[in-house]
Design a protein around this motif. Structure first.
Motif, PDB file in Angstrom:
ATOM      1  N   SER A 266       0.844  -1.193   0.000  1.00 21.79           N
ATOM      2  CA  SER A 266       0.000   0.000   0.000  1.00 21.79           C
ATOM      3  C   SER A 266       0.879   1.243   0.000  1.00 21.79           C
ATOM      4  O   SER A 266       2.011   1.237   0.503  1.00 21.79           O
ATOM      5  CB  SER A 266      -0.925   0.029   1.224  1.00 21.79           C
ATOM      6  N   GLY A 267       0.324   2.316  -0.565  1.00 24.57           N
ATOM      7  CA  GLY A 267       1.067   3.572  -0.607  1.00 24.57           C
ATOM      8  C   GLY A 267       1.311   4.137   0.782  1.00 24.57           C
ATOM      9  O   GLY A 267       2.384   4.693   1.069  1.00 24.57           O
ATOM     10  N   GLU A 268       0.331   4.032   1.670  1.00 22.60           N
ATOM     11  CA  GLU A 268       0.486   4.552   3.024  1.00 22.60           C
ATOM     12  C   GLU A 268       1.611   3.825   3.769  1.00 22.60           C
ATOM     13  O   GLU A 268       2.369   4.433   4.535  1.00 22.60           O
ATOM     14  CB  GLU A 268      -0.828   4.421   3.799  1.00 22.60           C
ATOM     15  N   LEU A 269       1.711   2.529   3.534  1.00 21.79           N
ATOM     16  CA  LEU A 269       2.791   1.754   4.148  1.00 21.79           C
ATOM     17  C   LEU A 269       4.144   2.223   3.633  1.00 21.79           C
ATOM     18  O   LEU A 269       5.103   2.397   4.400  1.00 21.79           O
ATOM     19  CB  LEU A 269       2.594   0.268   3.834  1.00 21.79           C
ATOM     20  N   GLN A 270       4.262   2.432   2.328  1.00 25.05           N
ATOM     21  CA  GLN A 270       5.521   2.912   1.749  1.00 25.05           C
ATOM     22  C   GLN A 270       5.871   4.294   2.301  1.00 25.05           C
ATOM     23  O   GLN A 270       7.032   4.589   2.589  1.00 25.05           O
ATOM     24  CB  GLN A 270       5.415   2.972   0.227  1.00 25.05           C
ATOM     25  N   ARG A 271       4.879   5.139   2.468  1.00 24.84           N
ATOM     26  CA  ARG A 271       5.111   6.475   3.038  1.00 24.84           C
ATOM     27  C   ARG A 271       5.690   6.372   4.446  1.00 24.84           C
ATOM     28  O   ARG A 271       6.683   7.037   4.785  1.00 24.84           O
ATOM     29  CB  ARG A 271       3.789   7.234   3.078  1.00 24.84           C
ATOM     30  N   ASP A 272       5.101   5.539   5.289  1.00 29.84           N
ATOM     31  CA  ASP A 272       5.572   5.428   6.664  1.00 29.84           C
ATOM     32  C   ASP A 272       6.914   4.706   6.738  1.00 29.84           C
ATOM     33  O   ASP A 272       7.748   5.021   7.596  1.00 29.84           O
ATOM     34  CB  ASP A 272       4.531   4.687   7.513  1.00 29.84           C
ATOM     35  N   LEU A 273       7.132   3.757   5.833  1.00 28.88           N
ATOM     36  CA  LEU A 273       8.435   3.098   5.769  1.00 28.88           C
ATOM     37  C   LEU A 273       9.517   4.115   5.413  1.00 28.88           C
ATOM     38  O   LEU A 273      10.621   4.100   5.984  1.00 28.88           O
ATOM     39  CB  LEU A 273       8.399   1.971   4.737  1.00 28.88           C
ATOM     40  N   ALA A 274       9.200   5.020   4.473  1.00 32.07           N
ATOM     41  CA  ALA A 274      10.174   6.055   4.092  1.00 32.07           C
ATOM     42  C   ALA A 274      10.585   6.883   5.304  1.00 32.07           C
ATOM     43  O   ALA A 274      11.760   7.222   5.469  1.00 32.07           O
ATOM     44  CB  ALA A 274       9.574   6.951   3.010  1.00 32.07           C
ATOM     45  N   TRP A 275       9.627   7.204   6.143  1.00 34.17           N
ATOM     46  CA  TRP A 275       9.915   8.001   7.340  1.00 34.17           C
ATOM     47  C   TRP A 275      10.875   7.258   8.275  1.00 34.17           C
ATOM     48  O   TRP A 275      11.826   7.828   8.792  1.00 34.17           O
ATOM     49  CB  TRP A 275       8.599   8.329   8.043  1.00 34.17           C
ATOM     50  N   ALA A 276      10.628   5.953   8.478  1.00 34.40           N
ATOM     51  CA  ALA A 276      11.503   5.161   9.337  1.00 34.40           C
ATOM     52  C   ALA A 276      12.908   5.054   8.744  1.00 34.40           C
ATOM     53  O   ALA A 276      13.910   5.078   9.466  1.00 34.40           O
ATOM     54  CB  ALA A 276      10.910   3.766   9.555  1.00 34.40           C
ATOM     55  N   LEU A 277      12.995   4.927   7.430  1.00 30.20           N
ATOM     56  CA  LEU A 277      14.294   4.842   6.765  1.00 30.20           C
ATOM     57  C   LEU A 277      15.039   6.177   6.852  1.00 30.20           C
ATOM     58  O   LEU A 277      16.253   6.219   7.080  1.00 30.20           O
ATOM     59  CB  LEU A 277      14.105   4.444   5.300  1.00 30.20           C
ATOM     60  N   LEU A 278      14.302   7.265   6.680  1.00 28.29           N
ATOM     61  CA  LEU A 278      14.896   8.599   6.753  1.00 28.29           C
ATOM     62  C   LEU A 278      15.582   8.800   8.100  1.00 28.29           C
ATOM     63  O   LEU A 278      16.689   9.323   8.190  1.00 28.29           O
ATOM     64  CB  LEU A 278      13.791   9.634   6.524  1.00 28.29           C
ATOM     65  N   TRP A 279      14.922   8.391   9.159  1.00 32.83           N
ATOM     66  CA  TRP A 279      15.480   8.573  10.508  1.00 32.83           C
ATOM     67  C   TRP A 279      16.680   7.675  10.772  1.00 32.83           C
ATOM     68  O   TRP A 279      17.420   7.897  11.727  1.00 32.83           O
ATOM     69  CB  TRP A 279      14.390   8.335  11.547  1.00 32.83           C
ATOM     70  N   GLN A 280      16.885   6.685   9.949  1.00 31.41           N
ATOM     71  CA  GLN A 280      18.076   5.843  10.086  1.00 31.41           C
ATOM     72  C   GLN A 280      19.210   6.309   9.173  1.00 31.41           C
ATOM     73  O   GLN A 280      20.249   5.655   9.092  1.00 31.41           O
ATOM     74  CB  GLN A 280      17.726   4.391   9.770  1.00 31.41           C
TER      75      GLN A 280
END
Length: 676
Positions: A78-92
């Protein structure tokens, strides 16, 4: 009556609703427990895995959050999942993967302004400015009232030199969100760069950016109400009320403590390089140092410690003027020197000739992103990386935050602690500027040079014929006090001492570097007028090339140091020109440099404990010809004898300090690193 047990599906639905409610209320521990109960009951519940990932990420457990989201993606894309995954990756600090996840979310139909804005920030960070602008404009299309995207677009436009467009974007952002302090900071900065100082002052005040107000007012010698403004700025640091509060601009505040300065550095680093600080280090601390230490100790042929110097200032700039001699004199049989330059300034012919002749390898990394530059440094196998910028103009400490070398040292450019232990392991000072008793004020381990932390260029011009006093705008007779420091280092208590000196020596004058602002000149004249000093006795020296400045310096009789931030290269220039300097010991690294310079030329008696002592020393020198002549004679001898001007000795001491740092990393130890 028979009681029907709820099914797993109905129980999961109830738990999920309760979990979302707790998540939205910020009750993350309860939310996590509820989502974990769901996935224990139903391991294929994609939404529960998704929200568990979000809950973990909001608790800064980003790797665990990522794992939960990837489990959800394996069950349901889902797009919403990819959006939230991006946020977690950004913080790493995994920017490339975050960008890919954001694009995947967009492809799956997510059209949120915040998503586009975050994507734009990542693209801008990696120098993809065209794509970043498109992302910001997409954010504005998705939500024309999203002020943050208008502000970020303005920063991009400003960086491209599109000041008119940037101002329009910032004004629109402020119309939408007039209480956004960071937008007022951006707007004030844009106005300040255009020299619209009154408007910049008003913008900073409207946004409550008191740290910028005080610095701007010090730039133009507008000292009224500064004590109140200073206290507001310090309160911002103590409370953590403002991100991107640049520590360099705080150095003029007299009541700034070393502890608060370190805290400002920590907060600045964590707001500016959050992802880089969270990313896995490219090189583990200490990796490979035992091998090179053993090889050097054994005298193995070809064994060399690989030193990297990182800066934007490898051109005709104060840093290179100080460092050039050291770079030329490094022992190439034991040290493999690499210069990593991310500056955009081309050196003039003289400095280019010197750079070309250095026993060093030059790397132009200005066109690389921080991640690319850090990767190159790591691949080059640098053992010890020396950052020469710290929190000064054009810094790119995202490179050091990624840890591209097994040990990182902060030196020369920034007079204070970076506050974030990951940015530097050591800071080079000396026993005067960084006394061991002050170690708790530094996130770095102190590494102490035996005489002075500041180097000197052994190839400076000597005994250049000075201009006449008349040509320099000075009267033919009378004692000349001078201070060629930047105006932001001046303040009313310091200038009051200078006015007292002028009053005690009726034929004397005060020679100051022209501040480059009519407003600053007027404010300085007005202050000295209020102290009873005639305008003709305060003389502004025009800004000239370094060689011309060194040639005119001997026309001065006594250099006056400043507090709380003192003379650095300005002080060493004066002493090299044979002009004595009077100083006082400040609380911060930046206020102790003058004392260190005088100690290194054997003139400790010119260092006072406070401003009253400073006044008494300066007055005694100006009114006692015999003592003054003795001091001038000793300073003249120091040019050929003192540690401050012995570049070869300094270089060998620095090399021994580098080796001692490596030894400390290999063997461990306590306290400051020193060399005898």
């Amino acid at each position: 009556m028979k009681i029907t047990q709820p099914t797993i599906s109905s129980r999961s639905a109830d738990l999920f609703k309760r979990g979302v409610d707790r998540l939205n209320a910020g009750q993350y521990t309860l939310a996590e427990a509820l989502f974990r109960e769901i996935v224990a009951l139903d391991p294929n519940h994609a939404q529960a895995w998704h929200q568990l990932g979000v809950t973990l990420a909001r608790q800064h457990q980003f790797a665990q959050g990522e794992a939960a989201m990837r489990r959800a993606l394996a069950l349901h894309e889902s797009g919403e999942l990819q959006r939230d995954l991006a946020w977690a990756l950004l913080w790493q600090g995994r920017d490339g993967e975050a960008v890919a996840a954001y694009y995947a979310a967009i492809q799956q139909g997510v059209r949120e302004a915040r998503l586009f804005n975050n994507l734009g920030n990542l693209l801008k960070k990696h120098n993809q400015t065209v794509q970043a602008e498109a992302a910001y404009r997409a954010a504005i299309d998705a939500d024309p009232a999203y002020a943050l995207a208008h502000g970020n677009l303005a920063i991009l436009q400003q960086d491209a030199g599109q000041c008119e467009a940037a101002e329009a974007s910032l004004k629109r952002a402020l119309e939408l969100d007039p209480k956004a302090n960071h937008l007022w900071l951006c707007y004030g900065g844009l106005l300040e760069r255009q020299n619209r100082l009154d408007e910049a002052d008003e913008a900073y005040c409207r946004g409550g950016r008191w740290e910028s107000v005080q610095f701007l007012r010090r730039r133009v010698a507008h000292w009224q109400e500064l004590e109140r403004i200073d206290q507001a700025a310090l309160q911002m640091i103590a409370s953590g009320a403002a991100e991107n509060l640049t520590p360099w601009g705080l150095l003029g505040i007299p009541s700034l403590t070393p502890g608060l300065h370190r805290e400002a550095g920590r907060r600045f680093a964590e707001s500016r390089w959050r992802g880089e600080l969270a990313a896995a280090p490219l090189v583990e601390r200490g990796a490979g140092l035992a091998q090179i230490d053993a090889a050097l100790a054994a005298g193995e042929p070809g064994a060399r410690l690989r030193i990297g110097y990182l800066s934007a200032d490898f051109h005709e700039h104060a840093t290179l003027r100080l460092l050039a001699g050291v770079l030329e004199l490094h022992d190439a049989t034991r040290f493999d020197i690499h210069l990593y330059s991310y500056g955009n300034h081309a050196p003039d012919a003289f400095w280019q000739m010197r750079l070309n002749a250095l026993p060093a390898t030059f790397h132009a990394i200005g066109g690389l992103t921080d991640a690319q530059a850090a990767t190159q440094i790591a691949r080059d196998g640098i053992h010890l990386l020396v950052d020469l910028k710290g929190y000064t103009t054009d810094t790119r400490m995202g490179i050091t935050a990624l840890r591209p070398a097994p040990v990182i040292v902060s030196w020369l450019g920034y007079p204070g602690s970076l506050g974030a232990p990951r940015l530097a392991d050591y800071i080079i000072g000396d026993a005067v500027v960084t006394p061991p008793a002050a170690a708790t004020h530094y996130s770095e381990t102190l590494a102490l040079m035996p005489h002075c932390y500041q180097p000197h260029d052994h190839r400076r011009e000597r005994d250049v014929q000075p201009p006449t006093r008349a040509a320099a705008g000075l009267p033919e007779r009378g004692f000349v006090f001078c201070s060629f420091n930047q105006t932001f280092k001046f303040n009313a208590p310091m200038a009051s001492v200078w006015a007292r000196l002028l009053g005690a020596m009726p034929a004397s004058v005060l020679w100051l570097l022209d501040p480059g602002s009519e407003r600053a000149r007027a404010n300085l004249h007005a202050f000295f007028d209020s102290q009873g000093v005639a305008r003709a006795r305060v003389i502004f020296a025009p800004r000239v090339a370094q060689e011309a400045h060194l040639a005119r310096l001997p026309l001065a009789d006594l250099a006056l140091d400043t507090l709380p931030t003192g003379s650095h290269t300005t002080g060493s220039d004066a002493l090299w020109a044979g002009v004595p300097m009077v100083s006082a010991v400040g609380a911060l690294f930046a206020g102790r440099v003058g004392a260190s310079l005088l100690h290194a030329v054997g003139l400790d008696e010119l260092v006072a404990p406070d401003l009253e002592g400073y006044f008494q020393i300066a007055l005694a020198l100006a009114s006692d010809p015999a003592w003054y002549a003795q001091i001038r004679k000793r300073l003249a001898q120091a040019r050929s004898e003192a540690a401050l001007f012995d570049t070869l000795r300094f270089t060998r001491d620095l090399e021994r300090l580098y080796l001692a740092i490596v030894k400390r990393e290999v063997e461990g130890g306590e306290g400051a690193v020193t060399v005898g």
